[in-house]
Design an enzyme around this catalytic site. Structure first.
Site, mmCIF file in Angstrom:
data_model
loop_
_atom_site.group_PDB
_atom_site.id
_atom_site.type_symbol
_atom_site.label_atom_id
_atom_site.label_comp_id
_atom_site.label_asym_id
_atom_site.label_seq_id
_atom_site.Cartn_x
_atom_site.Cartn_y
_atom_site.Cartn_z
ATOM 1 N N ASN A 1 0.830 -1.223 0.000
ATOM 2 C CA ASN A 1 0.000 0.000 0.000
ATOM 3 C C ASN A 1 0.863 1.272 0.000
ATOM 4 O O ASN A 1 0.485 2.277 0.579
ATOM 5 C CB ASN A 1 -0.980 0.016 1.191
ATOM 6 C CG ASN A 1 -2.085 1.075 1.086
ATOM 7 O OD1 ASN A 1 -2.605 1.528 2.101
ATOM 8 N ND2 ASN A 1 -2.445 1.478 -0.108
ATOM 9 N N CYS B 1 3.033 1.752 -3.153
ATOM 10 C CA CYS B 1 3.373 2.035 -4.571
ATOM 11 C C CYS B 1 2.140 1.957 -5.474
ATOM 12 O O CYS B 1 1.645 2.969 -5.952
ATOM 13 C CB CYS B 1 4.438 1.054 -5.079
ATOM 14 S SG CYS B 1 6.006 1.134 -4.189
ATOM 15 N N ARG B 2 1.648 0.741 -5.726
ATOM 16 C CA ARG B 2 0.610 0.573 -6.740
ATOM 17 C C ARG B 2 -0.778 1.001 -6.284
ATOM 18 O O ARG B 2 -1.464 1.760 -6.987
ATOM 19 C CB ARG B 2 0.572 -0.892 -7.210
ATOM 20 C CG ARG B 2 1.808 -1.299 -7.980
ATOM 21 C CD ARG B 2 1.919 -2.802 -8.098
ATOM 22 N NE ARG B 2 2.190 -3.435 -6.809
ATOM 23 C CZ ARG B 2 2.234 -4.736 -6.596
ATOM 24 N NH1 ARG B 2 2.006 -5.559 -7.594
ATOM 25 N NH2 ARG B 2 2.509 -5.208 -5.398
ATOM 26 N N SER B 3 -1.223 0.512 -5.120
ATOM 27 C CA SER B 3 -2.601 0.851 -4.729
ATOM 28 C C SER B 3 -2.780 2.332 -4.386
ATOM 29 O O SER B 3 -3.865 2.873 -4.630
ATOM 30 C CB SER B 3 -3.114 -0.056 -3.600
ATOM 31 O OG SER B 3 -2.293 0.001 -2.468
ATOM 32 N N ASP C 1 5.008 -5.122 -9.765
ATOM 33 C CA ASP C 1 5.504 -4.474 -8.546
ATOM 34 C C ASP C 1 6.736 -3.633 -8.891
ATOM 35 O O ASP C 1 7.750 -4.168 -9.336
ATOM 36 C CB ASP C 1 5.863 -5.586 -7.551
ATOM 37 C CG ASP C 1 6.357 -5.046 -6.235
ATOM 38 O OD1 ASP C 1 6.568 -3.818 -6.123
ATOM 39 O OD2 ASP C 1 6.544 -5.850 -5.304
#
Ligand code: 4NP
Length: 152
Positions: free
Chosen positions: A6, A8-10, A119
């Site tokens: 929680n 980087c991507r989300s 990722d």
């Protein structure tokens, strides 16, 4: 929107969808979480904040938290960034109704159930740019589906 840490991507999925919800005057609650607690309380990764800022999206106010079972009660739809995140979320599902809420974000644009947002944590800025592009496209499709009520 759920990934591993929680950070980087989300957060970028959360920030982009949040921004588009406001821009489209939609009444949708958006949040994000990670399947692990390691980064709970932390701001997004600086590389993700910078990538987002350069493209006009602010995510610096977001703080990481761990996904919990209660998220199945709070949210109608849960989007995992990759198939590993998805299987970790599904392990917490209590019933079929919980399971049916869980989707892969990229299946919105690829129609491929295995499609994952890679990722970027151990990568470089180009990996963060790639994440942004994928998530930007997927959230665009999501917004159109929300507007035409084609979500299930
Ligand atoms: P995210 O990236 O899941 O997109 O937030 C990662 C963040 C942290 C770690 C791995 C991936 N980590 O190993 O701490």
């Amino acid at each position: 929107m759920v990934c591993l840490g929680n950070i980087c991507r989300s957060p970028i999925a959360d920030g982009l969808l949040r921004r588009k919800v406001v821009e489209n005057n939609l009444d949708v609650e958006v949040d994000s979480a990670g399947t692990i607690a390691l980064h709970a309380g932390s701001a997004p990764d600086k590389r993700m904040i910078t990538t987002a800022k350069n493209r006009g999206t602010s995510i610096s106010d977001l703080r990481a938290r761990q996904f919990t079972v209660s998220d199945f009660d709070t949210f109608d739809l849960i989007f995992a960034m990759d198939s590993s995140n998805k299987s970790n979320i599904l392990k917490l599902a209590r019933n079929q109704a919980d399971e049916q809420k869980v989707h892969l974000l990229l299946s919105e644009i690829t129609n491929r159930e295995e499609a994952s947002v890679p990722d970027p944590y151990y990568g470089d800025m180009s990996d963060f740019e790639h994440v942004y592009d994928l998530v930007d496209e997927a959230t665009e499709v999501l917004i159109e589906k929300i507007k035409s009520r084609k979500l299930d």
